[in-house]
Design an enzyme around this catalytic site. Structure first.
Site, PDB file in Angstrom:
ATOM      1  N   HIS A 102     -68.791  17.570 -54.619  1.00  0.00           N
ATOM      2  CA  HIS A 102     -67.749  18.074 -53.737  1.00  0.00           C
ATOM      3  C   HIS A 102     -68.264  19.300 -52.981  1.00  0.00           C
ATOM      4  O   HIS A 102     -69.182  19.986 -53.435  1.00  0.00           O
ATOM      5  CB  HIS A 102     -66.509  18.432 -54.546  1.00  0.00           C
ATOM      6  CG  HIS A 102     -65.863  17.253 -55.223  1.00  0.00           C
ATOM      7  ND1 HIS A 102     -64.502  17.039 -55.209  1.00  0.00           N
ATOM      8  CD2 HIS A 102     -66.381  16.221 -55.934  1.00  0.00           C
ATOM      9  CE1 HIS A 102     -64.210  15.934 -55.879  1.00  0.00           C
ATOM     10  NE2 HIS A 102     -65.347  15.417 -56.330  1.00  0.00           N
ATOM     11  N   GLU A 104     -67.052  22.289 -52.436  1.00  0.00           N
ATOM     12  CA  GLU A 104     -66.962  23.565 -53.141  1.00  0.00           C
ATOM     13  C   GLU A 104     -68.036  23.654 -54.220  1.00  0.00           C
ATOM     14  O   GLU A 104     -68.650  24.710 -54.408  1.00  0.00           O
ATOM     15  CB  GLU A 104     -65.571  23.728 -53.773  1.00  0.00           C
ATOM     16  CG  GLU A 104     -64.441  23.811 -52.766  1.00  0.00           C
ATOM     17  CD  GLU A 104     -63.822  22.452 -52.454  1.00  0.00           C
ATOM     18  OE1 GLU A 104     -62.616  22.403 -52.188  1.00  0.00           O
ATOM     19  OE2 GLU A 104     -64.554  21.427 -52.466  1.00  0.00           O
ATOM     20  N   CYS A 129     -59.480  20.053 -54.350  1.00  0.00           N
ATOM     21  CA  CYS A 129     -58.883  19.112 -55.296  1.00  0.00           C
ATOM     22  C   CYS A 129     -58.876  19.744 -56.690  1.00  0.00           C
ATOM     23  O   CYS A 129     -59.495  20.790 -56.937  1.00  0.00           O
ATOM     24  CB  CYS A 129     -59.645  17.792 -55.294  1.00  0.00           C
ATOM     25  SG  CYS A 129     -61.305  17.912 -55.994  1.00  0.00           S
ATOM     26  N   CYS A 132     -62.334  20.480 -58.193  1.00  0.00           N
ATOM     27  CA  CYS A 132     -63.017  21.677 -57.706  1.00  0.00           C
ATOM     28  C   CYS A 132     -62.360  22.954 -58.211  1.00  0.00           C
ATOM     29  O   CYS A 132     -63.035  23.951 -58.470  1.00  0.00           O
ATOM     30  CB  CYS A 132     -63.043  21.672 -56.179  1.00  0.00           C
ATOM     31  SG  CYS A 132     -64.148  20.420 -55.504  1.00  0.00           S
TER      32      CYS A 132
END
Length: 298
Positions: A102, A104, A129, A132
């Site tokens: 992801h 992040e 999300c 993360c």
């Protein structure tokens, strides 16, 4: 300027384009802005830290590798050192979706691999999300880290992850980004030694299954990654993905990996071998080996 940035760059305000172009043109630009460069961009644009980071998100999103979702997410991790680290989502065709990185995670890990001591703010172009949010809860910044999104007031991780479960709930004091050295002794060739060094600095306080990966690209460049374990287990980032984040930030195609080595604890309760081999095979690399390491006896 690398071609990957062209479409986003042309849509930036003129003042930002003018100030940013020399930085993107520099041969040593690998997804990091130094403090003095951040200051230059602010002076040229009149933007404060938060506004400038938001304006730069399209550039970060250009680093996305999204052959499955075709959905580009960019993130910028802003360190207390003043350095800003770009990150973007990464997906791998023919590999399980669980291997996805992801945005992040990418920005945070990028900062960690560059030696950043602590993060102050994560700027991202879409709401983090749950995966993360939990990953960021492993950081030594704690839930006080700031989260900045387009069109919203800046909040903290505590706002996005109330009543959080984290390392303290498992009586773990170690936090991600705080330096550690597990003291594995170097052995083998240059690639093996790089993987072992990465394992020595990996974050695995729950399983003690320390691991690191070193990959060598067709250009001869070596990229290393460390395992980043998480209190909730599933958001843990494998060491190969960490190495791929650096490779991507150096504008090298992930399919250019020629050789890879995994170093992991000989007495580990879990192994990265199968997942690493599967993802490397999806990227076209079959030259893969594992080196088992042990801490020196006292």
């Amino acid at each position: 300027m690398h071609a990957r940035f062209t479409s986003a760059f042309s849509a930036l305000p003129a003042a930002l384009q003018s100030a940013l172009q020399p930085l993107l043109d520099a041969a040593d630009f690998h997804g990091v802005l130094r403090p003095q460069e951040v200051t230059q961009l602010q002076q040229a644009t009149g933007l404060d830290d938060d506004a400038l980071a938001l304006a730069l998100l399209p550039i970060a999103a250009c680093c996305a590798v999204a052959p499955v979702s075709h959905f580009n997410v960019g993130a910028i991790a802003r360190g207390i050192s003043g350095h800003w680290y770009f990150g973007a989502n990464m997906e791998f065709l023919h590999a399980p979706l669980q291997q996805t990185v992801h945005a992040e995670q990418s920005a945070v890990t990028h900062a960690w691999l560059r030696g950043e001591a602590q993060l102050a703010t994560i700027t991202v172009n879409y709401t983090p999300c749950g995966h993360c949010r939990q990953f960021m809860n492993e950081l030594n910044s704690g839930t006080a880290i700031r989260i900045s999104l387009p069109g919203r007031a800046v909040s903290t991780l505590a706002d996005y992850l109330p009543d959080a479960f984290g390392p303290a709930d498992l009586n773990i004091s170690e936090r991600l980004l705080t330096p550690v050295d597990h003291g594995f002794l170097p052995q083998g060739d240059v690639l093996q030694q790089a993987a072992i060094d990465a394992a020595s600095h990996s974050h695995a306080p729950y399983s003690q299954s320390y691991s690191g990966v070193a990959v060598q690209s067709r250009s001869g460049q070596i990229y290393t990654g460390r395992y980043a374990e998480n209190a909730a287990f599933n958001p843990s980032l494998p060491p190969l993905q960490a190495a791929l984040i650096l490779m991507n930030m150096h504008n090298e195609a992930l399919e250019e990996i020629q050789q890879a080595v995994l170093a992991e604890s000989a007495d580990a309760t879990l192994s990265q071998f199968d997942a690493t081999r599967t993802t490397l095979a999806a990227l076209g690399c079959s030259n893969f080996s594992v080196t088992l390491v042990s801490k020196p006896t006292v």
